[in-house]
Design a protein around this motif. Structure first.
Motif, mmCIF file in Angstrom:
data_model
loop_
_atom_site.group_PDB
_atom_site.id
_atom_site.type_symbol
_atom_site.label_atom_id
_atom_site.label_comp_id
_atom_site.label_asym_id
_atom_site.label_seq_id
_atom_site.Cartn_x
_atom_site.Cartn_y
_atom_site.Cartn_z
ATOM 1 N N GLU A 165 6.249 55.350 45.029
ATOM 2 C CA GLU A 165 7.453 55.901 44.416
ATOM 3 C C GLU A 165 7.964 57.113 45.187
ATOM 4 O OE1 GLU A 165 6.666 56.443 40.244
ATOM 5 O OE2 GLU A 165 6.493 54.284 39.883
ATOM 6 N N HIS A 166 7.058 57.773 45.900
ATOM 7 C CA HIS A 166 7.471 58.909 46.722
ATOM 8 C C HIS A 166 8.270 58.454 47.937
ATOM 9 C CE1 HIS A 166 7.260 62.945 48.381
ATOM 10 N NE2 HIS A 166 6.787 62.459 49.523
ATOM 11 N N ASP A 175 13.214 54.390 47.424
ATOM 12 C CA ASP A 175 14.417 55.046 46.938
ATOM 13 C C ASP A 175 14.440 55.012 45.409
ATOM 14 O OD1 ASP A 175 15.308 52.512 46.103
ATOM 15 O OD2 ASP A 175 16.647 52.233 47.803
ATOM 16 N N GLN A 176 15.520 55.480 44.815
ATOM 17 C CA GLN A 176 15.578 55.597 43.358
ATOM 18 C C GLN A 176 15.561 54.237 42.664
ATOM 19 O OE1 GLN A 176 19.186 57.733 42.557
ATOM 20 N NE2 GLN A 176 20.532 56.061 43.219
ATOM 21 N N ASP A 177 15.868 53.184 43.409
ATOM 22 C CA ASP A 177 15.813 51.834 42.850
ATOM 23 C C ASP A 177 14.493 51.132 43.177
ATOM 24 O OD1 ASP A 177 18.451 51.945 41.792
ATOM 25 O OD2 ASP A 177 19.242 51.597 43.808
ATOM 26 N N LEU A 178 13.514 51.917 43.651
ATOM 27 C CA LEU A 178 12.195 51.398 44.020
ATOM 28 C C LEU A 178 12.276 50.363 45.135
ATOM 29 C CD1 LEU A 178 10.487 51.144 40.501
ATOM 30 C CD2 LEU A 178 10.389 53.017 42.153
ATOM 31 N N LYS A 194 12.645 52.407 51.990
ATOM 32 C CA LYS A 194 13.624 53.150 52.776
ATOM 33 C C LYS A 194 13.222 53.128 54.250
ATOM 34 C CE LYS A 194 13.284 57.110 50.665
ATOM 35 N NZ LYS A 194 13.545 58.520 50.271
ATOM 36 N N SER A 238 7.333 61.872 53.632
ATOM 37 C CA SER A 238 7.547 60.524 53.081
ATOM 38 C C SER A 238 7.069 59.446 54.044
ATOM 39 C CB SER A 238 9.022 60.303 52.720
ATOM 40 O OG SER A 238 9.419 61.177 51.694
#
Length: 214
Positions: free
Chosen positions: A88-89, A92-95, A98, A178
């Motif tokens: 999750e780190h 992105d916000q939608d899992l 990236k 990240s």
């Protein structure tokens, strides 16, 4: 078919949610032994019912064996929580995965340099490289890979890092940028006395990365 990282994130997220629900209902006591028994049975059931993608099956089998042999010392809850937190780190916000940028790796190198590591991206790593660091923590990235494995600043091929030193310190420095490190070997590699770790494009390896477990 989903990627391994997406599949294994789904596994641990579902397992932790089911454990939490069972504890809320008073079915499972909140102690390491009971939680391990629950997750071992949950893992076995997930395999029998083929609840998840086949690429996670080897990992589920490893957890099953650890639970049977180590009991509460298998630390399955802590492992599941760490896997969930790590992905999750870097998602992105939608899992979703990236891209990995060269600047992230440069900043990772700079962080280790600041921690008194000897960091080198100028050497060619062939069949065997003997690099003496006089006992100082060391990380080497092959110059050819460092120059050629990126397109427009994005990592497009898995890049190898050769590490000798405090691994948790390196993992924390990578995590802050990240980045996830995937172990190939923790000692013997093309660079003498260094372990080999990989950063995959999009942080998506086909097995679990090294984890910082509290």
């Amino acid at each position: 078919m989903t990627s391994f990282s997406t599949s294994i994130h789904q596994v641990v997220t579902t397992a932790l949610a089911d454990l939490h629900e069972a504890q809320l209902k008073g079915k499972i006591p909140k102690n390491p032994l009971s939680e391990t028994h629950f997750l071992a049975a949950w893992t076995t059931n997930a395999m029998k019912k083929k609840r998840f993608e086949s690429d996670v099956l080897p990992t589920l089998k490893i957890w099953q064996r650890k639970a049977r042999s180590l009991g509460k010392n298998a630390a399955l809850v802590e492992t599941f929580q760490a896997i969930k937190a790590h992905y999750e780190h870097v998602f992105d916000q939608d899992l979703k995965a990236k891209p990995v940028y060269k600047q992230q790796i440069i900043d990772f190198c700079d962080k280790l340099t600041g921690l008194q590591w000897m960091v080198n991206t100028d050497l060619e790593v062939g069949e065997k490289l003997n690099r003496h660091s006089a006992g100082q923590a060391s990380m080497i990235i092959c110059n050819q890979q460092f120059e050629q494995y990126f397109e427009d600043g994005l990592l497009v091929k898995p890049i190898s890092l050769y590490i000798r030193g405090d691994l948790p310190e390196a993992l924390q420095a990578a995590f802050e940028q990240s980045l996830l490190l995937y172990k190939v070997t923790d000692y013997k590699s093309k660079v003498k006395y260094h372990g080999e770790y990989i950063i995959y494009n999009n942080n998506e390896g086909e097995f679990l990365p090294e984890l910082l477990i509290a």
